[in-house]
Scaffold this motif. Sequence first.
Motif, PDB file in Angstrom:
ATOM      1  N   VAL A  38     -25.072 -32.612   0.136  1.00 51.08           N
ATOM      2  CA  VAL A  38     -24.738 -31.208  -0.108  1.00 51.08           C
ATOM      3  C   VAL A  38     -25.926 -30.475  -0.723  1.00 51.08           C
ATOM      4  CG1 VAL A  38     -22.301 -31.811  -0.459  1.00 51.08           C
ATOM      5  CG2 VAL A  38     -23.818 -31.620  -2.433  1.00 51.08           C
ATOM      6  N   ASP A  39     -25.838 -29.161  -0.695  1.00 49.08           N
ATOM      7  CA  ASP A  39     -26.867 -28.295  -1.258  1.00 49.08           C
ATOM      8  C   ASP A  39     -26.618 -28.138  -2.755  1.00 49.08           C
ATOM      9  OD1 ASP A  39     -28.663 -26.322  -1.948  1.00 49.08           O
ATOM     10  OD2 ASP A  39     -28.173 -24.993  -0.275  1.00 49.08           O
ATOM     11  N   GLY A  40     -27.475 -28.757  -3.560  1.00 51.00           N
ATOM     12  CA  GLY A  40     -27.287 -28.721  -5.002  1.00 51.00           C
ATOM     13  C   GLY A  40     -27.464 -27.359  -5.623  1.00 51.00           C
ATOM     14  N   ARG A  41     -27.992 -26.404  -4.860  1.00 44.45           N
ATOM     15  CA  ARG A  41     -28.164 -25.038  -5.371  1.00 44.45           C
ATOM     16  C   ARG A  41     -26.891 -24.211  -5.231  1.00 44.45           C
ATOM     17  NH1 ARG A  41     -32.838 -23.766  -1.243  1.00 44.45           N
ATOM     18  NH2 ARG A  41     -31.061 -24.482   0.021  1.00 44.45           N
ATOM     19  N   GLN A  42     -25.935 -24.713  -4.465  1.00 49.24           N
ATOM     20  CA  GLN A  42     -24.682 -23.994  -4.241  1.00 49.24           C
ATOM     21  C   GLN A  42     -23.790 -24.130  -5.470  1.00 49.24           C
ATOM     22  OE1 GLN A  42     -22.749 -25.061  -0.572  1.00 49.24           O
ATOM     23  NE2 GLN A  42     -20.721 -24.429  -1.326  1.00 49.24           N
ATOM     24  N   PRO A  43     -23.281 -23.029  -6.016  1.00 44.56           N
ATOM     25  CA  PRO A  43     -22.473 -23.116  -7.238  1.00 44.56           C
ATOM     26  C   PRO A  43     -21.281 -24.052  -7.088  1.00 44.56           C
ATOM     27  CG  PRO A  43     -23.056 -20.833  -6.784  1.00 44.56           C
ATOM     28  CD  PRO A  43     -23.474 -21.634  -5.580  1.00 44.56           C
ATOM     29  N   HIS A  44     -21.140 -24.937  -8.044  1.00 44.09           N
ATOM     30  CA  HIS A  44     -20.003 -25.850  -8.163  1.00 44.09           C
ATOM     31  C   HIS A  44     -19.808 -26.736  -6.938  1.00 44.09           C
ATOM     32  CE1 HIS A  44     -19.111 -23.911 -11.891  1.00 44.09           C
ATOM     33  NE2 HIS A  44     -19.001 -22.736 -11.304  1.00 44.09           N
ATOM     34  N   VAL A  45     -20.906 -27.057  -6.278  1.00 44.01           N
ATOM     35  CA  VAL A  45     -20.794 -27.872  -5.076  1.00 44.01           C
ATOM     36  C   VAL A  45     -20.385 -29.303  -5.399  1.00 44.01           C
ATOM     37  CG1 VAL A  45     -23.213 -28.601  -4.984  1.00 44.01           C
ATOM     38  CG2 VAL A  45     -21.913 -28.361  -2.858  1.00 44.01           C
ATOM     39  N   VAL A  46     -20.767 -29.817  -6.575  1.00 41.52           N
ATOM     40  CA  VAL A  46     -20.360 -31.170  -6.949  1.00 41.52           C
ATOM     41  C   VAL A  46     -18.849 -31.237  -7.093  1.00 41.52           C
ATOM     42  CG1 VAL A  46     -20.477 -32.940  -8.749  1.00 41.52           C
ATOM     43  CG2 VAL A  46     -22.554 -31.724  -8.053  1.00 41.52           C
ATOM     44  N   ARG A  47     -18.307 -30.299  -7.826  1.00 41.03           N
ATOM     45  CA  ARG A  47     -16.848 -30.256  -7.999  1.00 41.03           C
ATOM     46  C   ARG A  47     -16.139 -30.099  -6.661  1.00 41.03           C
ATOM     47  NH1 ARG A  47     -15.130 -25.220 -11.255  1.00 41.03           N
ATOM     48  NH2 ARG A  47     -15.451 -24.291  -9.196  1.00 41.03           N
ATOM     49  N   ASP A  48     -16.665 -29.212  -5.809  1.00 42.18           N
ATOM     50  CA  ASP A  48     -16.045 -28.995  -4.500  1.00 42.18           C
ATOM     51  C   ASP A  48     -16.089 -30.268  -3.656  1.00 42.18           C
ATOM     52  OD1 ASP A  48     -15.546 -26.382  -5.178  1.00 42.18           O
ATOM     53  OD2 ASP A  48     -17.260 -25.555  -4.079  1.00 42.18           O
ATOM     54  N   ALA A  49     -17.235 -30.957  -3.655  1.00 36.39           N
ATOM     55  CA  ALA A  49     -17.364 -32.180  -2.856  1.00 36.39           C
ATOM     56  C   ALA A  49     -16.390 -33.246  -3.324  1.00 36.39           C
ATOM     57  CB  ALA A  49     -18.794 -32.700  -2.928  1.00 36.39           C
ATOM     58  N   VAL A  50     -16.249 -33.387  -4.638  1.00 38.28           N
ATOM     59  CA  VAL A  50     -15.339 -34.397  -5.183  1.00 38.28           C
ATOM     60  C   VAL A  50     -13.886 -34.024  -4.909  1.00 38.28           C
ATOM     61  CG1 VAL A  50     -14.530 -35.472  -7.323  1.00 38.28           C
ATOM     62  CG2 VAL A  50     -16.981 -35.180  -6.918  1.00 38.28           C
ATOM     63  N   ASP A  51     -13.607 -32.737  -4.868  1.00 30.95           N
ATOM     64  CA  ASP A  51     -12.239 -32.280  -4.581  1.00 30.95           C
ATOM     65  C   ASP A  51     -11.895 -32.347  -3.101  1.00 30.95           C
ATOM     66  OD1 ASP A  51     -11.737 -31.821  -7.226  1.00 30.95           O
ATOM     67  OD2 ASP A  51     -12.122 -29.655  -7.136  1.00 30.95           O
ATOM     68  N   GLY A  52     -12.864 -32.745  -2.262  1.00 31.42           N
ATOM     69  CA  GLY A  52     -12.595 -32.911  -0.841  1.00 31.42           C
ATOM     70  C   GLY A  52     -12.838 -31.673   0.004  1.00 31.42           C
ATOM     71  N   ALA A  53     -13.526 -30.662  -0.564  1.00 32.49           N
ATOM     72  CA  ALA A  53     -13.833 -29.470   0.217  1.00 32.49           C
ATOM     73  C   ALA A  53     -14.853 -29.792   1.310  1.00 32.49           C
ATOM     74  CB  ALA A  53     -14.367 -28.363  -0.689  1.00 32.49           C
ATOM     75  N   ALA A  54     -14.820 -29.017   2.395  1.00 33.60           N
ATOM     76  CA  ALA A  54     -15.728 -29.245   3.523  1.00 33.60           C
ATOM     77  C   ALA A  54     -17.076 -28.591   3.232  1.00 33.60           C
ATOM     78  CB  ALA A  54     -15.115 -28.692   4.806  1.00 33.60           C
ATOM     79  N   VAL A  55     -17.851 -29.226   2.360  1.00 30.32           N
ATOM     80  CA  VAL A  55     -19.171 -28.726   2.007  1.00 30.32           C
ATOM     81  C   VAL A  55     -20.216 -29.733   2.460  1.00 30.32           C
ATOM     82  CG1 VAL A  55     -18.407 -27.338   0.056  1.00 30.32           C
ATOM     83  CG2 VAL A  55     -18.973 -29.742  -0.302  1.00 30.32           C
ATOM     84  N   GLY A  56     -21.399 -29.219   2.817  1.00 29.08           N
ATOM     85  CA  GLY A  56     -22.485 -30.096   3.214  1.00 29.08           C
ATOM     86  C   GLY A  56     -22.161 -30.874   4.477  1.00 29.08           C
ATOM     87  N   THR A  57     -22.736 -32.073   4.553  1.00 27.79           N
ATOM     88  CA  THR A  57     -22.530 -32.981   5.682  1.00 27.79           C
ATOM     89  C   THR A  57     -21.873 -34.258   5.196  1.00 27.79           C
ATOM     90  OG1 THR A  57     -24.462 -32.129   6.879  1.00 27.79           O
ATOM     91  CG2 THR A  57     -23.660 -34.306   7.510  1.00 27.79           C
ATOM     92  N   ALA A  58     -20.759 -34.609   5.785  1.00 23.92           N
ATOM     93  CA  ALA A  58     -20.053 -35.850   5.447  1.00 23.92           C
ATOM     94  C   ALA A  58     -20.435 -36.931   6.459  1.00 23.92           C
ATOM     95  CB  ALA A  58     -18.547 -35.623   5.466  1.00 23.92           C
ATOM     96  N   LEU A  59     -20.669 -38.131   5.988  1.00 24.43           N
ATOM     97  CA  LEU A  59     -20.900 -39.246   6.899  1.00 24.43           C
ATOM     98  C   LEU A  59     -19.567 -39.689   7.498  1.00 24.43           C
ATOM     99  CD1 LEU A  59     -23.669 -41.455   5.284  1.00 24.43           C
ATOM    100  CD2 LEU A  59     -23.819 -39.283   6.502  1.00 24.43           C
ATOM    101  N   SER A  60     -19.604 -40.049   8.760  1.00 23.03           N
ATOM    102  CA  SER A  60     -18.382 -40.457   9.445  1.00 23.03           C
ATOM    103  C   SER A  60     -18.662 -41.668  10.325  1.00 23.03           C
ATOM    104  CB  SER A  60     -17.838 -39.290  10.292  1.00 23.03           C
ATOM    105  OG  SER A  60     -18.765 -38.929  11.300  1.00 23.03           O
TER     106      SER A  60
END
Length: 259
Positions: A237-259
């Motif tokens: 994910v883009d670490g410059r995006q506000p609250h991206v860590v929280r969003d990623a942990v909450d399961g939001a569709a941010v950045g690129t997920a490995l599949s």
Amino acid sequence: MRSASPGNGAIVIKIGGSTLGEHDTSLSDCVELHRGGRQVVVVHGGGAAVTDWQQRLGAEAAWVDGLRTTTPESLEVVVAVLAGLINKELTRRLQELGAPAVGLSGVDGRTLRSPISTRIGLVGETPCCDPQTLWRVLEAGLLPVLAPVGLADDLSTTLNINADAAAGAVASALGAAALVFLTDVPQVLDGQGAGMDCLSEAQQRVLTEAGVIAGGMLPKLRAGRQAFAEGVIVRIVDGRQPHVVRDAVDGAAVGTALS
């Protein structure tokens, strides 16, 4: 395969120096997650600072496949900057924000060990993590901040370890729920300039062979793929995006997920 939500396991956050700016929220997100009862491990880089100090001292930085080559002389700079300056500053900042952070390196408790590289010097290219020290810290309610230096398998020397590889090894050893890599781009690109919401192993292989995935993204995706194979949810994910860590942990569709 785990669901898209990380659940309640440990969360490993890999922070690079390029994503820690004046308005960055990644550390406050880590503190918020910790306050909410999550076990959070921060693994940090700091390559830009290492390069800066190498230049101050008249040494040149050299890279192979996104990994820094390391001589005995440059290792001293790597250890001083990563396990000293960067680690303690991040630990201080997390404490300032209210988290009981503890700064460690992979040398402590033999947490990170690796064979010595045969091609780029005093580097641990294939680190393994002994999670016992990290578990003790987590079980004490603390937030470990891990610098990516470790030990040779025979304990003969300290090694420089790429922070992405270290984060992947830590996530795998802890059986983490999620591994979040913070970088300075919104997503992994598909070769046509478009971002990718998901990246399969086959797509990763094709884009790597085509040179689309290159430089610092290579070790992120190598380490992430290995952790993903062991059931860890992985997002870049883009670490410059506000609250991206929280969003990623909450399961939001941010950045690129490995599949």
